[in-house]
Design a protein around this motif. Structure first.
Motif, mmCIF file in Angstrom:
data_model
loop_
_atom_site.group_PDB
_atom_site.id
_atom_site.type_symbol
_atom_site.label_atom_id
_atom_site.label_comp_id
_atom_site.label_asym_id
_atom_site.label_seq_id
_atom_site.Cartn_x
_atom_site.Cartn_y
_atom_site.Cartn_z
ATOM 1 N N SER A 1 0.852 -1.195 0.000
ATOM 2 C CA SER A 1 0.000 0.000 0.000
ATOM 3 C C SER A 1 0.886 1.242 0.000
ATOM 4 N N ALA A 2 0.759 2.026 -1.048
ATOM 5 C CA ALA A 2 1.634 3.187 -1.258
ATOM 6 C C ALA A 2 1.133 3.922 -2.493
ATOM 7 N N THR A 3 1.810 5.006 -2.820
ATOM 8 C CA THR A 3 1.581 5.691 -4.089
ATOM 9 C C THR A 3 2.660 5.254 -5.059
ATOM 10 N N TYR A 4 2.254 4.887 -6.273
ATOM 11 C CA TYR A 4 3.193 4.430 -7.292
ATOM 12 C C TYR A 4 3.299 5.489 -8.391
ATOM 13 N N LEU A 5 4.515 5.938 -8.607
ATOM 14 C CA LEU A 5 4.789 6.994 -9.571
ATOM 15 C C LEU A 5 5.430 6.407 -10.823
ATOM 16 N N CYS A 6 4.899 6.779 -11.958
ATOM 17 C CA CYS A 6 5.482 6.430 -13.248
ATOM 18 C C CYS A 6 6.360 7.594 -13.702
ATOM 19 N N ALA A 7 7.527 7.306 -14.238
ATOM 20 C CA ALA A 7 8.424 8.361 -14.718
ATOM 21 C C ALA A 7 8.978 7.963 -16.073
ATOM 22 N N VAL A 8 9.129 8.943 -16.936
ATOM 23 C CA VAL A 8 9.581 8.720 -18.310
ATOM 24 C C VAL A 8 10.643 9.760 -18.635
ATOM 25 N N ASN A 9 11.707 9.342 -19.311
ATOM 26 C CA ASN A 9 12.727 10.349 -19.629
ATOM 27 C C ASN A 9 12.272 11.180 -20.821
ATOM 28 N N LYS A 10 12.694 12.412 -20.874
ATOM 29 C CA LYS A 10 12.437 13.249 -22.028
ATOM 30 C C LYS A 10 13.458 12.883 -23.098
ATOM 31 N N GLU A 11 13.056 13.048 -24.357
ATOM 32 C CA GLU A 11 13.902 12.591 -25.452
ATOM 33 C C GLU A 11 15.289 13.225 -25.403
ATOM 34 N N TYR A 12 15.334 14.507 -25.055
ATOM 35 C CA TYR A 12 16.616 15.194 -25.041
ATOM 36 C C TYR A 12 16.987 15.564 -23.615
ATOM 37 N N GLY A 13 18.183 15.322 -23.236
ATOM 38 C CA GLY A 13 18.632 15.676 -21.898
ATOM 39 C C GLY A 13 18.368 14.564 -20.907
ATOM 40 N N ASN A 14 18.885 14.752 -19.744
ATOM 41 C CA ASN A 14 18.788 13.735 -18.706
ATOM 42 C C ASN A 14 17.748 14.128 -17.672
ATOM 43 N N LYS A 15 16.524 14.286 -18.135
ATOM 44 C CA LYS A 15 15.441 14.695 -17.257
ATOM 45 C C LYS A 15 14.313 13.674 -17.311
ATOM 46 N N LEU A 16 13.644 13.527 -16.170
ATOM 47 C CA LEU A 16 12.478 12.666 -16.078
ATOM 48 C C LEU A 16 11.219 13.506 -15.898
ATOM 49 N N VAL A 17 10.128 12.993 -16.445
ATOM 50 C CA VAL A 17 8.812 13.575 -16.198
ATOM 51 C C VAL A 17 8.009 12.538 -15.430
ATOM 52 N N PHE A 18 7.369 12.980 -14.354
ATOM 53 C CA PHE A 18 6.633 12.078 -13.482
ATOM 54 C C PHE A 18 5.129 12.239 -13.662
ATOM 55 N N GLY A 19 4.432 11.116 -13.566
ATOM 56 C CA GLY A 19 2.995 11.176 -13.421
ATOM 57 C C GLY A 19 2.632 11.583 -11.999
ATOM 58 N N ALA A 20 1.359 11.882 -11.792
ATOM 59 C CA ALA A 20 0.904 12.338 -10.474
ATOM 60 C C ALA A 20 0.787 11.192 -9.476
ATOM 61 N N GLY A 21 0.859 9.948 -9.968
ATOM 62 C CA GLY A 21 0.854 8.808 -9.060
ATOM 63 C C GLY A 21 -0.499 8.144 -8.907
ATOM 64 N N THR A 22 -0.461 6.844 -8.639
ATOM 65 C CA THR A 22 -1.659 6.058 -8.343
ATOM 66 C C THR A 22 -1.550 5.540 -6.916
ATOM 67 N N ILE A 23 -2.574 5.790 -6.124
ATOM 68 C CA ILE A 23 -2.623 5.280 -4.756
ATOM 69 C C ILE A 23 -3.114 3.841 -4.800
ATOM 70 N N LEU A 24 -2.343 2.942 -4.223
ATOM 71 C CA LEU A 24 -2.712 1.530 -4.130
ATOM 72 C C LEU A 24 -3.005 1.189 -2.681
ATOM 73 N N ARG A 25 -4.137 0.528 -2.457
ATOM 74 C CA ARG A 25 -4.490 0.049 -1.125
ATOM 75 C C ARG A 25 -4.725 -1.442 -1.202
ATOM 76 N N VAL A 26 -3.981 -2.176 -0.405
ATOM 77 C CA VAL A 26 -4.124 -3.624 -0.351
ATOM 78 C C VAL A 26 -4.798 -3.964 0.975
ATOM 79 N N LYS A 27 -5.972 -4.585 0.866
ATOM 80 C CA LYS A 27 -6.779 -4.869 2.061
ATOM 81 C C LYS A 27 -6.550 -6.290 2.522
ATOM 82 N N SER A 28 -6.257 -6.426 3.817
ATOM 83 C CA SER A 28 -6.050 -7.769 4.383
ATOM 84 C C SER A 28 -7.378 -8.351 4.866
#
Lengths: 113, 111
Positions: free
Chosen positions: B84-111
């Motif tokens: 259970s956490a927030t999962y962030l996706c990140a993708v590099n930009k074509e030029y340069g050494n930079k990443l762009v992040f998504g806003a994240g997906t909250i995952l909840r695992v119920k026991s």
């Protein structure tokens, strides 16, 4: 552990005051980054550095400046803090493998009143 | 259009189930794709990197990449409450050494 520390970890300041956040790394990484994280926006790049005295702007650089006089330290300065700069600030380094992987410091929670 | 898009969630799954997290990106020149896990109040932690089309497995995690569809996903098998956490996706930009992040997906695992 990528050997990254940030200071301070928490700070409360008033509108109009200058604030400097420090990122320190111990493994001689060339690339360093400053991000801010806000609810609903994810991580947004403020500035980054690709070497000593070599820096460039990110997508949300207005109101921020940076400096890197030594490989191990990357400073982020808010010249005159505003309430909109209340955020959590993360420093990151790029690993040396050429894979574009970034590793994050523990973060600084900044509150501007 | 955001450069990296994720469903904000929360995504709720029962313990032991497969959690499927999705991410789309807009820069066709992107070559590097990452998944980060972020617990509340903590910094993002890199859990998967993928660079070529197909699947990449690491323990209970599988990253899937489809560059033609500009789509990257993360599967978590045998989900645990500790996932259970927030999962962030990140993708590099074509030029340069930079990443762009998504806003994240909250995952909840119920026991």
């Amino acid at each position: 552990d990528a050997g990254i520390t940030q200071s301070p970890r928490h700070k409360v300041t008033e509108t109009g005051t200058p604030v400097t956040l420090r990122c320190h790394q111990t493994e001689n990484h060339r690339y360093m980054y400053w991000y801010r994280q806000d609810p609903g926006h994810g991580l947004r790049l403020i500035h980054y550095s690709y070497g000593v005295k070599d820096t460039d702007k990110g997508e949300v650089s207005d109101g921020y400046s940076v400096s890197r006089s030594k490989t191990e330290d990357f400073l982020l300065t808010l010249e005159s803090a505003t309430s909109s700069q209340t955020s959590v600030y993360f420093c990151a380094i790029m690993g040396t493998s050429g894979s574009n992987e970034q590793f994050f410091g523990p973060g600084t929670r900044l509150t501007v009143l | 259009q955001k450069e990296v898009e994720q469903n904000s969630g929360p995504l709720s799954v029962p313990e032991g189930a497969i959690a499927s997290l999705n991410c789309t990106y807009s820069d066709r020149g992107s070559q590097s794709f990452f998944w980060y896990r972020q617990y509340s109040g903590k910094s993002p932690e890199l859990i998967m990197s993928i660079y070529s089309n197909g699947d990449k497995e690491d323990g209970r995690f599988t990253a899937q990449l489809n560059k033609a569809s500009q789509y990257v996903s993360l599967l978590i098998r045998d989900s645990q409450p500790s996932d259970s956490a927030t999962y962030l996706c990140a993708v590099n930009k074509e030029y340069g050494n930079k990443l762009v992040f998504g806003a994240g997906t909250i995952l909840r695992v119920k026991s």
